[in-house]
Write an enzyme that holds these catalytic residues in place. Structure first.
Site, PDB file in Angstrom:
ATOM      1  N   SER A 172       0.850  -1.188   0.000  1.00  0.00           N
ATOM      2  CA  SER A 172       0.000   0.000   0.000  1.00  0.00           C
ATOM      3  C   SER A 172       0.883   1.235   0.000  1.00  0.00           C
ATOM      4  CB  SER A 172      -0.941  -0.036   1.217  1.00  0.00           C
ATOM      5  OG  SER A 172      -1.834   1.050   1.197  1.00  0.00           O
ATOM      6  N   THR A 173       0.757   2.092   1.002  1.00  0.00           N
ATOM      7  CA  THR A 173       1.511   3.341   1.047  1.00  0.00           C
ATOM      8  C   THR A 173       3.020   3.088   0.972  1.00  0.00           C
ATOM      9  OG1 THR A 173      -0.225   4.282   2.425  1.00  0.00           O
ATOM     10  CG2 THR A 173       1.882   5.445   2.377  1.00  0.00           C
ATOM     11  N   HIS A 199      -2.601  -1.179  -3.351  1.00  0.00           N
ATOM     12  CA  HIS A 199      -3.713  -0.248  -3.187  1.00  0.00           C
ATOM     13  C   HIS A 199      -3.513   0.958  -4.102  1.00  0.00           C
ATOM     14  CE1 HIS A 199      -4.164  -1.867   1.204  1.00  0.00           C
ATOM     15  NE2 HIS A 199      -4.622  -2.719   0.299  1.00  0.00           N
ATOM     16  N   MET A 293      -0.272   1.100   5.509  1.00  0.00           N
ATOM     17  CA  MET A 293      -0.963   1.242   6.775  1.00  0.00           C
ATOM     18  C   MET A 293      -2.118   0.252   6.849  1.00  0.00           C
ATOM     19  SD  MET A 293      -2.921   4.868   6.343  1.00  0.00           S
ATOM     20  CE  MET A 293      -3.816   5.306   4.843  1.00  0.00           C
ATOM     21  N   ASP A 296      -4.437  -5.025   5.936  1.00  0.00           N
ATOM     22  CA  ASP A 296      -4.958  -5.754   4.787  1.00  0.00           C
ATOM     23  C   ASP A 296      -4.061  -6.936   4.422  1.00  0.00           C
ATOM     24  OD1 ASP A 296      -6.495  -6.453   2.600  1.00  0.00           O
ATOM     25  OD2 ASP A 296      -5.574  -4.987   1.263  1.00  0.00           O
TER      26      ASP A 296
END
Length: 363
Positions: A172-173, A199, A293, A296
């Site tokens: 993700s991030t 993401h 973050m 998931d």
């Protein structure tokens, strides 16, 4: 927390000011363009910066490069939801931006309500990240190592991956740079297909897959339809949707499906891994959890580990955000914990005796 918002449109500055009116713990300063932002950098000393890409005098990418040179701090890019905006966004992530938010209506978005929750969340999360470029990370800049990341790094076993059928990566991030760092070190004859849930909103994954395909020896494609999984190929889940693994005519395939609201993030790592476990024995799966973050995919990847498969969690020293890999470690689901630049080498060691999926299906 001090927030510097760099936005050339007076209308957008007013919209953003109104949307941040309820954030009492934020001290906000506005800059009209890149030059104004650099002037305010020293005097305001922001904790976080949101930076528009398209601006007069000095564009966002040039401004970002100067910020990282003069006074590095977490920067979130405000991007237009277009192919051109996507390409510029990936350049910004390469330069050191920690994340981005796509404006829903292009460069000037009067209705920011649909992304304000995301923007506020990412601004607060950004204070926990470390501003740095991917190049400095690959060059071996000495990072801080915490007890949380160092303790689980001792390998308890060397996994037997000779029968592995599929490599799953969730991020993700901060993920685009981490994913590219890994894939650049994977050879074209890698014996497994690689399925990635990063993401990301729609339109951005097409640009990201193209960027990766240009930079890497393995073939990288955006997964936009049902596709048989081939070794040595990377399949990037399409933004805003989910990907699931199926088995058809004894072959593994990946399908892109509408996002399921029961999952918070999309493309969903949890849904990808869960579907893989439905059709592949855990001992034949390898999971890699990268920066991001939240949690998931952490429970599902922990299941891979507990049922005989192998998993890697990115260590805190290189993760932009230690949420997702940290959760995998907390659940006891990481076979080993590694800085991102060492993950590809470990995967190559694990799979050096693996029979390529194509040959296995023909035998």
């Amino acid at each position: 927390m001090k927030l510097l918002i760099v936005e050339d449109s007076a209308l957008m500055r007013r919209v953003l000011r109104e949307n941040f009116a309820d954030q009492d713990d934020l001290e906000i300063e506005f800059a009209r363009d890149g030059e104004d932002a650099l002037d305010k950098l020293a005097q305001f000393e922001p904790d976080v910066i949101t930076l528009d890409i398209n601006m007069p005098k000095m564009d966002g990418l040039t401004c970002l490069a100067h910020i990282m040179e003069i006074r590095p701090c977490p920067v979130i890019m405000l991007s237009s939801l277009t192919e051109r905006g996507a390409m510029a966004t990936f350049e910004a992530l390469e330069l050191g931006a920690v994340d981005f938010v796509a404006k829903p209506d292009g460069t000037v978005s009067v209705d920011m309500s649909s992304v304000m929750d995301e923007l506020k969340r990412k601004i607060r999360m950004a204070t926990q990240t470390r501003a740095r470029t991917r190049r400095s990370m690959r060059a071996g800049a000495k990072p801080r190592v915490s007890k949380a990341s160092a303790a689980p790094a001792q390998r308890t076993r060397f996994p037997n991956c000779a029968a592995s059928e599929l490599l799953l990566i969730g991020s993700s991030t901060g993920g685009p740079g981490a994913v590219q760092t890994i894939l650049e070190d994977i050879p074209a004859d890698f014996p497994l297909p690689i399925l990635i849930s990063q993401h990301m909103p729609p339109k951005f994954t097409a640009a990201f897959s193209h960027r990766l395909n240009e930079a890497c020896a393995v073939d990288v494609v955006e997964l936009s339809e049902t596709c048989p999984l081939q070794p040595g190929t990377v399949y990037l889940a399409a933004g805003g949707r989910d990907v699931v693994v199926r088995r058809k005519l004894k072959r593994l395939v990946a399908e892109t499906v509408p996002s399921d609201p029961k999952y918070v993030w999309h493309p969903s790592v949890s849904r990808m891994v869960d579907s893989a476990l439905d059709h592949v024995e855990a001992r034949k799966l390898i999971g890699v959890m990268l920066t991001g973050m939240g949690d998931d995919g952490s429970e599902e990847m922990a299941r891979i580990h507990k049922e005989g498969g192998a998993t890697i969690a990115e260590s805190e020293e290189t993760a932009a955000v230690f949420g997702m890999p940290g959760q995998l470690i907390e659940k006891g689901g990481a076979t080993c914990v590694l800085p991102v630049q060492k993950i590809a080498g470990e995967l190559l060691r694990w799979t050096e005796n693996t029979i390529p999926a194509r040959r296995r299906q023909c035998s």
